[in-house]
Design an enzyme around this catalytic site. Structure first.
Site, mmCIF file in Angstrom:
data_model
loop_
_atom_site.group_PDB
_atom_site.id
_atom_site.type_symbol
_atom_site.label_atom_id
_atom_site.label_comp_id
_atom_site.label_asym_id
_atom_site.label_seq_id
_atom_site.Cartn_x
_atom_site.Cartn_y
_atom_site.Cartn_z
ATOM 1 N N GLN A 271 -0.556 2.851 -9.449
ATOM 2 C CA GLN A 271 -0.311 3.747 -8.383
ATOM 3 C C GLN A 271 -1.268 4.208 -7.592
ATOM 4 O O GLN A 271 -2.098 5.241 -7.793
ATOM 5 C CB GLN A 271 0.225 5.114 -9.354
ATOM 6 C CG GLN A 271 0.913 6.074 -8.387
ATOM 7 C CD GLN A 271 2.147 5.652 -8.154
ATOM 8 O OE1 GLN A 271 3.080 5.198 -8.862
ATOM 9 N NE2 GLN A 271 2.681 5.748 -6.866
ATOM 10 N N PHE A 272 -1.520 3.368 -6.600
ATOM 11 C CA PHE A 272 -2.718 3.650 -5.490
ATOM 12 C C PHE A 272 -2.428 4.863 -4.917
ATOM 13 O O PHE A 272 -3.239 5.366 -4.202
ATOM 14 C CB PHE A 272 -2.862 2.383 -4.627
ATOM 15 C CG PHE A 272 -1.936 2.373 -3.411
ATOM 16 C CD1 PHE A 272 -2.008 2.834 -2.264
ATOM 17 C CD2 PHE A 272 -0.830 1.575 -3.846
ATOM 18 C CE1 PHE A 272 -1.048 2.723 -1.264
ATOM 19 C CE2 PHE A 272 0.236 1.592 -2.999
ATOM 20 C CZ PHE A 272 -0.082 1.920 -1.683
ATOM 21 N N THR A 273 -1.074 5.280 -4.737
ATOM 22 C CA THR A 273 -0.818 6.517 -3.936
ATOM 23 C C THR A 273 -1.385 7.823 -4.485
ATOM 24 O O THR A 273 -1.256 8.917 -3.805
ATOM 25 C CB THR A 273 0.805 6.624 -3.750
ATOM 26 O OG1 THR A 273 1.369 6.649 -5.084
ATOM 27 C CG2 THR A 273 1.164 5.507 -3.004
#
Length: 149
Positions: free
Chosen positions: A78-80
């Site tokens: 989950q890079f966000t």
């Protein structure tokens, strides 16, 4: 490194209409990786994660870990989690590690959780368009950040 964990009754992740990982009772972990993260960072967070006591005992108090209940962990990249909406209306993701750095660490976290005794560790597909379903239990949601652990 950030782990947004949710205590779940069950969770699954689907890619291209195929379930690629699912667990019953345990944690859904959304994993964000930033610059400077490494295996030492991952070990520290994995140690904390498996020892956290967020499951209730017979009196309803948080007193059991995921290991104590023989629960599962579903890990989803989950890079966000490193999105920064400070300027404008579209977040910047420059604080997120690049895929060639993040993917090996994502895989390391999955293996590190298995090595710590979690019997059912599942994972999403790094970089894929994933659909995540969960039944949040509690609800209980907690952010683990490597700067705090």
């Amino acid at each position: 490194m950030r782990m947004l964990l949710q205590r779940v009754g069950h969770a699954s992740v689907t890619v291209d209409q195929q379930v690629v990982g699912e667990i019953d009772r345990g944690y859904l972990v959304l994993l964000g990786i930033t610059h400077g993260d490494n295996e030492t960072t991952a070990k520290r967070l994995c140690d904390k994660l498996v020892k956290l006591r967020l499951f209730p005992n017979d009196e309803g108090k948080f007193d059991r870990s995921v290991l104590d209940i023989a629960g599962g962990i579903l890990v989803v990249s989950q890079f966000t989690l490193y999105g920064n909406p400070k300027k404008g209306n579209r977040p910047s993701f420059t604080d997120a590690a690049t895929p060639h750095v993040a993917e090996p660490l994502f895989n390391y976290v999955v293996e590190a959780l298995k090595q710590r005794g979690v019997t059912n560790v599942q994972a999403g597909v790094f970089g894929a368009d994933m659909k995540v379903q969960l039944l949040n239990d509690g609800p209980v949601t907690l952010m683990l950040d490597s700067h705090d652990v």
